[in-house]
Design a protein around this motif. Structure first.
Motif, PDB file in Angstrom:
ATOM      1  N   LYS A 109       0.831  -1.194   0.000  1.00 14.24           N
ATOM      2  CA  LYS A 109       0.000   0.000   0.000  1.00 14.24           C
ATOM      3  C   LYS A 109       0.872   1.252   0.000  1.00 14.24           C
ATOM      4  CE  LYS A 109      -3.602   2.229   2.773  1.00 14.24           C
ATOM      5  NZ  LYS A 109      -4.408   2.131   4.021  1.00 14.24           N
ATOM      6  N   ASN A 146      -8.243   3.339   7.111  1.00 15.81           N
ATOM      7  CA  ASN A 146      -7.663   2.893   5.835  1.00 15.81           C
ATOM      8  C   ASN A 146      -6.971   4.027   5.087  1.00 15.81           C
ATOM      9  OD1 ASN A 146      -8.646   0.170   6.049  1.00 15.81           O
ATOM     10  ND2 ASN A 146     -10.689   0.945   5.568  1.00 15.81           N
ATOM     11  N   TYR A 195      -3.982   6.589   3.671  1.00 17.07           N
ATOM     12  CA  TYR A 195      -2.691   6.367   3.019  1.00 17.07           C
ATOM     13  C   TYR A 195      -1.574   7.123   3.744  1.00 17.07           C
ATOM     14  CZ  TYR A 195      -5.099   4.161  -0.900  1.00 17.07           C
ATOM     15  OH  TYR A 195      -5.840   3.308  -1.674  1.00 17.07           O
TER      16      TYR A 195
END
Length: 332
Positions: A253, A304, A306
């Motif tokens: 990610k 969630n 970034y």
């Protein structure tokens, strides 16, 4: 002169410069303090020397950069050539940038002898702080995204010099919570961000694909107040300040800096004094804690994201310990 004597002499240079600066500063304040006269060149030289030493003490392995925005006049020549794409370079964005920069004008930032700056985060920690009057006294006040000012003036003030934002965080009418001369500084994370701004400026058909959240289809920002932040600052915030990889491994990610830590890095480059407020998140285990001084979002909304919030917290603590930034309120 022997090599040992030369090395000894070089070690004395900072000490000599310190005393020169000290006595020149004393002379200046005794002779010119409160007179409104301009400082002497020696005082400016000493001030610059102190700032350089302070910057070097951060050990960020980079030069201080006070030109913050991309400009049309040097865009296609040598200063902004890039081998990286957004968010850390401009490769592949040239067509959109050309059109955007063609209709935004140049702007000279405040040129005070000592630029004092306040970076105001959106965190819950600034709520009930009563810092508004203090914040308004800084030369430069940097705010983030769509954080409101009206109705919160007692805690966050109402002066805004720069507001960093991206399309998904844009308020449809910047005039509501900003000053008439506030610079709206786009932080382009992706090609679609520049395309969105181009479509707004030229009143073209809006393309809605490519955003994690629908940006305003009508945006009342004034072309003359819009700037595009040089991706240099996001790249160095990631690679040098946060030490996160610019190219994540396959199936990993991606992690990008928040606009908050980016604003702090921008301020460290541009400002002589950097104070911060409204930074910090509650502990991850408490998902019901509010994260902003406005609205109802909680830590659950960051699950969630970034961003590496733990790493950013460590870096802010390190900068505070080094004396590079100072918090205006108590914080954890």
């Amino acid at each position: 002169m022997s090599e040992d004597d030369l090395k000894s002499s070089q070690k004395l240079i900072p000490v000599v410069l310190f005393f020169i600066c000290y006595y020149c500063s004393q002379f200046y304040f005794e002779r010119y303090g409160g007179s409104g006269k301009s400082p002497q060149p020696t005082v400016s030289l000493c001030h610059n020397y102190r700032l350089q030493r302070k910057w070097e003490s951060l050990k960020l392995n980079m030069s201080r950069k006070t030109e913050l925005f991309l400009k049309l006049k040097d865009f296609f020549w040598k200063e902004h050539l890039s081998t990286a794409a957004l968010p850390y370079g401009i490769k592949g964005s040239e067509k959109f940038l050309l059109k955007v920069l063609a209709v935004t004008s140049s702007y000279k930032m405040p040129a005070n002898i000592e630029r004092t700056c306040a970076v105001i985060g959106n965190g819950f920690s600034i709520k009930n702080s009563s810092l508004g009057e203090i914040i308004n006294k800084y030369d430069v006040v940097i705010r983030l995204n769509d954080a409101p000012v009206r109705g919160y003036e007692e805690d966050v003030g109402n002066k805004t010099t720069l507001r960093l934002f991206y399309p998904e965080s844009a308020s449809y009418n910047p005039g509501i919570h900003n000053d008439p001369d506030t610079l709206m500084v786009l932080v382009p994370f992706k090609l679609e961000d520049l395309r969105w701004l181009k479509e707004i400026l030229y009143d073209e058909k809006r393309i809605r694909k490519g955003f994690w959240k629908p940006p305003p289809q009508i945006w009342l920002g004034q072309a003359g107040q819009i700037r595009v932040l040089d991706p240099y600052f996001l790249r160095l915030t990631a690679s040098e300040l946060l030490q996160i990889p610019l190219q994540p491994r396959r199936q990993q990610k991606p992690v990008h800096p928040t606009t908050g830590i980016l604003a702090v890095f921008v301020a460290l480059n541009y400002c002589d004094v950097v104070h911060v407020a409204g930074f910090g998140y509650p502990e991850f285990r408490n998902q019901k804690e509010p994260i902003h001084y406005y609205g109802k979002e909680t830590m659950k909304s960051m699950k969630n994201s970034y961003h590496d919030l733990n790493q950013e917290a460590k870096v802010l603590k390190k900068l505070e310990d080094q004396g590079a930034i100072l918090y205006l309120h108590r914080h954890s």
